[in-house]
Design a protein around this motif. Structure first.
Motif, mmCIF file in Angstrom:
data_model
loop_
_atom_site.group_PDB
_atom_site.id
_atom_site.type_symbol
_atom_site.label_atom_id
_atom_site.label_comp_id
_atom_site.label_asym_id
_atom_site.label_seq_id
_atom_site.Cartn_x
_atom_site.Cartn_y
_atom_site.Cartn_z
ATOM 1 N N LEU A 25 0.835 -1.207 0.000
ATOM 2 C CA LEU A 25 0.000 0.000 0.000
ATOM 3 C C LEU A 25 0.875 1.264 0.000
ATOM 4 C CD1 LEU A 25 -3.113 0.189 0.082
ATOM 5 C CD2 LEU A 25 -2.872 0.913 2.456
ATOM 6 N N GLN A 26 1.908 1.229 0.831
ATOM 7 C CA GLN A 26 2.838 2.367 0.882
ATOM 8 C C GLN A 26 3.478 2.612 -0.488
ATOM 9 O OE1 GLN A 26 5.757 1.649 3.941
ATOM 10 N NE2 GLN A 26 4.184 1.539 5.531
ATOM 11 N N SER A 27 3.844 1.504 -1.150
ATOM 12 C CA SER A 27 4.500 1.635 -2.458
ATOM 13 C C SER A 27 3.569 2.293 -3.466
ATOM 14 C CB SER A 27 4.919 0.267 -2.990
ATOM 15 O OG SER A 27 5.694 -0.375 -2.030
ATOM 16 N N VAL A 28 2.291 1.885 -3.437
ATOM 17 C CA VAL A 28 1.317 2.455 -4.360
ATOM 18 C C VAL A 28 1.207 3.966 -4.126
ATOM 19 C CG1 VAL A 28 -1.109 2.493 -5.023
ATOM 20 C CG2 VAL A 28 0.043 0.315 -4.649
ATOM 21 N N VAL A 29 1.176 4.340 -2.853
ATOM 22 C CA VAL A 29 1.069 5.772 -2.524
ATOM 23 C C VAL A 29 2.298 6.528 -3.045
ATOM 24 C CG1 VAL A 29 0.966 7.432 -0.630
ATOM 25 C CG2 VAL A 29 -0.429 5.364 -0.546
ATOM 26 N N VAL A 30 3.471 5.918 -2.888
ATOM 27 C CA VAL A 30 4.704 6.571 -3.358
ATOM 28 C C VAL A 30 4.633 6.807 -4.866
ATOM 29 C CG1 VAL A 30 7.177 6.231 -3.742
ATOM 30 C CG2 VAL A 30 6.184 5.758 -1.506
ATOM 31 N N VAL A 31 4.206 5.777 -5.612
ATOM 32 C CA VAL A 31 4.128 5.899 -7.071
ATOM 33 C C VAL A 31 3.137 7.009 -7.445
ATOM 34 C CG1 VAL A 31 3.470 4.733 -9.213
ATOM 35 C CG2 VAL A 31 4.794 3.515 -7.495
ATOM 36 N N TRP A 32 2.007 7.045 -6.753
ATOM 37 C CA TRP A 32 0.993 8.064 -7.049
ATOM 38 C C TRP A 32 1.537 9.473 -6.777
ATOM 39 C CZ3 TRP A 32 -1.691 11.164 -3.314
ATOM 40 C CH2 TRP A 32 -2.662 12.001 -3.897
ATOM 41 N N ILE A 33 2.274 9.611 -5.654
ATOM 42 C CA ILE A 33 2.837 10.935 -5.330
ATOM 43 C C ILE A 33 3.833 11.357 -6.421
ATOM 44 C CG2 ILE A 33 4.318 12.193 -3.697
ATOM 45 C CD1 ILE A 33 2.981 10.586 -1.461
ATOM 46 N N VAL A 34 4.679 10.412 -6.855
ATOM 47 C CA VAL A 34 5.670 10.742 -7.882
ATOM 48 C C VAL A 34 4.964 11.170 -9.160
ATOM 49 C CG1 VAL A 34 7.464 9.794 -9.378
ATOM 50 C CG2 VAL A 34 7.489 9.287 -6.952
ATOM 51 N N TYR A 35 3.916 10.435 -9.546
ATOM 52 C CA TYR A 35 3.151 10.782 -10.754
ATOM 53 C C TYR A 35 2.600 12.205 -10.642
ATOM 54 C CZ TYR A 35 -0.874 11.041 -13.887
ATOM 55 O OH TYR A 35 -1.782 11.462 -14.811
ATOM 56 N N THR A 36 1.986 12.487 -9.482
ATOM 57 C CA THR A 36 1.357 13.793 -9.284
ATOM 58 C C THR A 36 2.384 14.922 -9.356
ATOM 59 O OG1 THR A 36 -0.194 12.685 -7.850
ATOM 60 C CG2 THR A 36 -0.179 15.076 -7.747
ATOM 61 N N VAL A 37 3.484 14.749 -8.621
ATOM 62 C CA VAL A 37 4.498 15.809 -8.586
ATOM 63 C C VAL A 37 5.087 16.021 -9.983
ATOM 64 C CG1 VAL A 37 6.768 16.444 -7.677
ATOM 65 C CG2 VAL A 37 5.041 15.474 -6.149
ATOM 66 N N THR A 38 5.416 14.918 -10.682
ATOM 67 C CA THR A 38 5.995 15.041 -12.018
ATOM 68 C C THR A 38 5.028 15.766 -12.952
ATOM 69 O OG1 THR A 38 6.955 12.880 -11.631
ATOM 70 C CG2 THR A 38 7.165 13.753 -13.845
ATOM 71 N N PHE A 39 3.751 15.368 -12.890
ATOM 72 C CA PHE A 39 2.764 15.969 -13.792
ATOM 73 C C PHE A 39 2.682 17.475 -13.583
ATOM 74 C CE2 PHE A 39 -1.369 17.534 -14.948
ATOM 75 C CZ PHE A 39 -1.527 17.003 -16.216
ATOM 76 N N TRP A 40 2.563 17.887 -12.311
ATOM 77 C CA TRP A 40 2.377 19.326 -12.079
ATOM 78 C C TRP A 40 3.647 20.123 -12.326
ATOM 79 C CZ3 TRP A 40 -2.214 21.023 -12.668
ATOM 80 C CH2 TRP A 40 -3.298 20.181 -12.385
ATOM 81 N N LEU A 41 4.789 19.487 -12.114
ATOM 82 C CA LEU A 41 6.052 20.167 -12.461
ATOM 83 C C LEU A 41 6.111 20.398 -13.970
ATOM 84 C CD1 LEU A 41 8.854 18.512 -10.311
ATOM 85 C CD2 LEU A 41 8.110 20.888 -10.281
ATOM 86 N N LEU A 42 5.714 19.367 -14.734
ATOM 87 C CA LEU A 42 5.717 19.492 -16.197
ATOM 88 C C LEU A 42 4.789 20.609 -16.645
ATOM 89 C CD1 LEU A 42 5.637 15.856 -17.575
ATOM 90 C CD2 LEU A 42 7.145 17.677 -18.296
ATOM 91 N N MET A 43 3.629 20.667 -16.003
ATOM 92 C CA MET A 43 2.657 21.685 -16.390
ATOM 93 C C MET A 43 3.169 23.088 -16.049
ATOM 94 S SD MET A 43 0.243 20.587 -17.986
ATOM 95 C CE MET A 43 -0.181 18.988 -18.554
ATOM 96 N N ALA A 44 4.000 23.164 -15.001
ATOM 97 C CA ALA A 44 4.496 24.471 -14.566
ATOM 98 C C ALA A 44 5.624 24.974 -15.463
ATOM 99 C CB ALA A 44 4.976 24.386 -13.127
ATOM 100 N N THR A 45 6.264 24.049 -16.228
ATOM 101 C CA THR A 45 7.369 24.512 -17.075
ATOM 102 C C THR A 45 6.800 25.266 -18.281
ATOM 103 O OG1 THR A 45 7.343 22.413 -18.245
ATOM 104 C CG2 THR A 45 8.971 22.644 -16.509
ATOM 105 N N PRO A 46 7.517 26.293 -18.736
ATOM 106 C CA PRO A 46 7.022 27.056 -19.884
ATOM 107 C C PRO A 46 7.216 26.278 -21.185
ATOM 108 C CG PRO A 46 9.128 27.910 -19.161
ATOM 109 C CD PRO A 46 8.771 26.833 -18.203
ATOM 110 N N GLY A 47 6.623 26.757 -22.246
ATOM 111 C CA GLY A 47 6.783 26.130 -23.561
ATOM 112 C C GLY A 47 5.571 25.310 -23.937
#
Lengths: 305, 561
Positions: free
Chosen positions: A10-32
């Motif tokens: 369960l912990q592992s699933v949460v970790v993967v979800w957090i990584v997905y979320t952070v990566t997605f929003w970081l990508l959206m925040a980059t210009p271009g």
């Protein structure tokens, strides 16, 4: 035990979800904008492209759409920069290259590193030991691009003994694998030197010597097996960093691995591809840790508590 | 315990070997030719192509109604064995050859062209060059109706196929270069039967699983078929045995490769792993050209091409909406110094937009020469003597090639020294740069353009109102009228005269862009070993004719044996 495994999963699933979320929003925040190139198509074409990549209804919609696509189909769909290939296709084709390079580098590091470490310990304080200390210091402190470029100049450009780069033959593998291994080789040499010194002074080694075994047999039969336990513990994290750290080497030697694809995907703002590669690495690392934790829990009941 | 090192070593060895085995390319034969592209192949869907390297591969795999003669760049018959143009220049009747076949043996018919053209006209296909089809009567209206979500019938589009081997195309206005467009990927036919299994259910008619472009599913009608495509490594092209002109294809296997950077590509070329480089590496170009001049090598094929390097000026805002300032900026640049001291290459400076002497029959106007006193006077006339009162301009350039920033610094210094005009240089990653330019977030921005077809409008249209590629925001009714008039004109000389007038006004009065120099580009190959390549102003290399020349020495040796 079941409860322990369940909670770790369960912990592992949460970790993967957090990584997905952070990566997605970081990508959206980059210009271009990934779809704006040098030549501009009509607005309707841009709109169709945005729709194809779930980017037409706001960021949150894209966040859910990509998440759902992975859960439902196990794939992020076509990449933006290489439209004929899905994210999974790209990873399937490029990951083996990086894994092969990493595995060979670790193999070199393991054998040369342990051999050098044991040699240093046996000849403690004498010239092989000093050479080892200097060598490992250089190996740890010199960046990969210096070592790689140096080897390239020496073996490919000046003497033409080995090919300058590319992928496909064993000769092409030698220089990049060695370059990538240098850092790990140096660490392993230091680690095995220290653990060999510990073992050499222990009672059972003295007993083995007293029984009249030759120095070679003492080292190979008694010292090495015990001295290599900490070395093995180091291999776990080393596997992870050799996979993620091969980008510079891939670049220098023109190797078509995942590292180069990843950096280009970031520059091109190829959202599905970046998400896909980050998630694959995350899942690999989380899975490794999960397996190690479970294995340790089986071996040592105290961990389960 | 003895196994502590052995087991992980074995695991690493096995995993490494398996991964190495599955990721390595198979050996290429001795007669195979390895062609190195400057960049990665982005797509093999002809309707979506915009990149040079994709287009080059596409012309090896597909064939349109016409193909370009690589020497003269004139369209010659291909799938169409002949054509007839009506006297008003509006109706093209193509007669297809009966022996044109797909790589699966099926005949190429007009239905394949109609299918492909209808597909690219769907907005959901997202065809980058769809506007090229807007010359066809009704095509633009059809596309726009679909884009607006309205139902539209394809019957109103001027494409008729009365028989499987006769295609009649009606245009909205005469288009002097329409036949050249037939050699371009958006006009290539597609095989509907081969693509049918990849059509997605419930999606728009244009939506296909992109796997249809990958071997073994891709069916093409050109000199080659796609035998293998290893991602990020190579494409393997093999002769299409059903191709109507099969005997012209002499290369038994063609590998299209690319490398992460031009240095490693050059090293691979030097070592013989690659036979043809589709570019001359910028870093080594001055040295390579010097060696060529000293007859130390003969493999650099470098020439001026149909492309130019220029600066766009944002005409939307004050004070740069004043053409006097734009002209002053142009006249204060020492373009010769840039070419001589920064590029250090035999590139030609430009005072006009369309590279001169590229298009047969088109005479370029005379542009403005460097003239610092006149430039200063223009600034005074505009109300900014000595640059006083002008804001600091945002000067945008893209990273990537180091040369861009060096040219920008030199130009900035010339403006400061000669005119008292100050700029702040911003260097941006290409994705961000492109977005800023499209959105108009700049005052002056670097630009480069390669002509898509041999006609002045490939440049002049960039300044037409409403063109998505009009990045300067320049809008002038007189220019629009001239371009419109030229598009209606069927007589070549009169049409070129109108375009000449339009270009003259652009480069002497309105100056929406400052031309700097004409691009040079080249190929690297040994002419004694590789045949079938002709360098031309558009750097079009047809894979159809490329082949290895067997060295005469080895032939003699074989005879002796």
């Amino acid at each position: 035990m079941k409860k322990f495994i369940f909670s770790r999963i369960l912990q592992s699933v949460v970790v993967v979800w957090i990584v997905y979320t952070v990566t997605f929003w970081l990508l959206m925040a980059t210009p271009g904008d990934p779809f704006i190139g040098k030549k501009q198509p009509p607005p309707a074409v841009l709109a169709a492209l945005r729709r194809e990549y779930h980017l037409n209804q706001g960021d949150f919609h894209a966040y859910l759409a990509y998440g759902w696509q992975v859960l439902a189909h196990g794939d992020f769909g076509p990449t933006i920069s290489y439209a004929n290939w899905t994210v999974l296709d790209v990873i399937r084709n490029s990951l083996p290259v990086s894994v092969a390079l990493g595995a060979m580098a670790l193999l070199i590091a393991l054998w040369l590193g342990v051999a050098a470490g044991v040699l240093g310990a046996v000849y403690r304080g004498r010239w092989p030991d000093v050479a080892l200390a200097v060598g490992t210091l250089l190996g740890i402190s010199l960046p990969t691009f210096v070592i790689g470029s140096g080897l390239l100049m020496l073996f490919a450009v000046e003497t033409s003994l080995l090919p300058s780069g590319g992928w496909g033959s064993i000769q092409q593998l030698i220089l990049p694998a060695f370059t990538l291994s240098v850092l790990f080789l140096a660490y392993l040499a230091r680690l095995s030197r220290a653990s060999t010194l510990d073992v050499i002074s222990s009672d059972f080694v003295r007993t083995a010597r007293a029984k009249g075994l030759s120095p070679m047999k003492v080292i190979a039969g008694h010292v090495l097996p015990n001295a290599s336990i900490p070395v093995l513990a180091f291999l776990g994290p080393a596997t992870a960093s050799v996979l993620t750290g091969s980008f510079i080497v891939e670049k220098i030697f023109a190797i078509p691995g995942l590292g180069e694809v990843f950096v280009n995907a970031c520059l091109d703002k190829d959202i599905p591809l970046v998400l896909g590669i980050v998630l694959v690495y995350t899942v690999l690392l989380v899975l490794m840790n999960l397996l190690v934790d479970i294995a340790c829990a089986f071996a040592d009941p105290r961990i389960r508590l | 315990m003895r196994q502590t090192l052995l087991i992980p070593s074995l695991v690493l060895l096995i995993v490494g070997s398996i991964c190495f085995y599955i990721s390595t390319p198979h050996r290429q034969g001795a007669n195979a030719l390895s062609f190195c592209e400057a960049g990665q192949i982005h797509t093999l869907d002809p309707d979506k192509m915009t990149w040079m390297q994709d287009i080059r591969v596409a012309t090896g795999l597909w064939e349109g109604l016409a193909q370009l003669n690589p020497k003269t760049l004139q369209p010659v018959p291909a799938v169409a064995k002949s054509w007839k143009i009506s006297p008003d220049g509006l109706t093209y009747t193509f007669n297809l050859r009966h022996n044109a076949r797909w790589s699966n043996g099926q005949s190429v018919t007009t239905a394949d062209f109609v299918f492909a053209w209808k597909r690219i006209l769907q907005p959901s296909t997202a065809g980058g060059y769809v506007t090229m089809l807007f010359h066809i009567a009704g095509a633009k209206a059809y596309f726009n109706s679909l884009a607006a979500g309205r139902h539209a019938g394809f019957g109103s589009v001027g494409i008729q196929a009365p028989t499987p081997y006769k295609l009649v195309v009606t245009l909205t206005h005469p288009c002097a270069y329409f036949l050249s467009l037939m050699t371009f990927p958006p006009f290539f036919p597609l095989n509907p039967a081969a693509m049918a299994r990849f059509r997605s259910n419930g999606q728009s008619p244009a939506h296909y699983n992109p796997r249809w472009t990958r071997p073994p599913y891709l069916v093409t009608d050109g000199p080659y078929y796609l035998a293998a495509w290893k991602f990020h490594q190579y494409l393997e092209l093999r002769p299409n045995k059903y191709y109507w002109d099969r005997q012209a294809v002499k290369c038994p296997a063609l590998y299209v490769r690319n490398f992460p950077d031009s240095q490693s590509a050059f090293l691979a070329y030097q070592s013989g792993a690659v036979n043809v480089l589709s570019f001359v590496p910028t870093l080594f170009a001055p040295a390579l050209l010097r060696q060529q001049r000293q007859h130390l090598r003969n493999d650099v094929h470098y020439r001026q091409v149909f492309g130019s390097y220029y600066y766009n000026i944002n005409s939307r805002h004050k004070p740069l909406n004043n053409p006097l300032i734009r002209r002053a900026l142009d006249m204060a640049i020492d373009k010769q110094a840039i070419v001589k001291h920064i590029l250090r290459l035999p590139d030609r400076t430009l005072e006009v937009l369309v590279p001169p002497e590229s298009i047969p029959g088109y005479v370029s106007p005379r542009g403005l020469a460097m003239n610092i006193p006149a430039a200063r006077k223009l600034l005074i006339k505009a109300g900014y003597p000595g640059g006083r009162g002008l804001p600091v301009f945002k000067f945008l350039t893209n990273s990537g090639a180091a040369i861009n920033i060096r040219i920008a610094q030199a130009v900035a210094e010339m403006w400061r020294h000669n005119l008292g005009v100050r700029v702040s240089i911003h260097q941006e990653e290409s994705k961000i740069f492109n977005q800023d330019v499209v959105q108009g977030n700049y005052d002056i921005a670097r630009a480069g353009w390669y002509g898509d077809y041999m006609d002045p409008t490939t440049w002049l249209d960039l300044y037409r109102t409403g063109n998505p590629n009009n990045l300067t925001g320049f809008s002038n009714p007189r220019l629009n009228a001239l371009l419109r008039e030229a598009s209606r004109q069927t007589h070549v000389t009169q049409r070129f005269a109108l375009l000449h007038q339009a270009e003259k006004l652009l480069v002497t009065r309105w100056m929406p862009s400052i031309p700097l120099f004409q691009y040079s580009d080249g190929l690297m190959y040994n002419p004694q070993r590789i045949g079938g390549i002709s360098t031309n102003v558009r750097m079009i290399t047809l894979f159809k004719y490329i082949h290895k020349i067997r060295p005469p020495v080895s032939q003699a040796a074989e005879a002796n044996r």
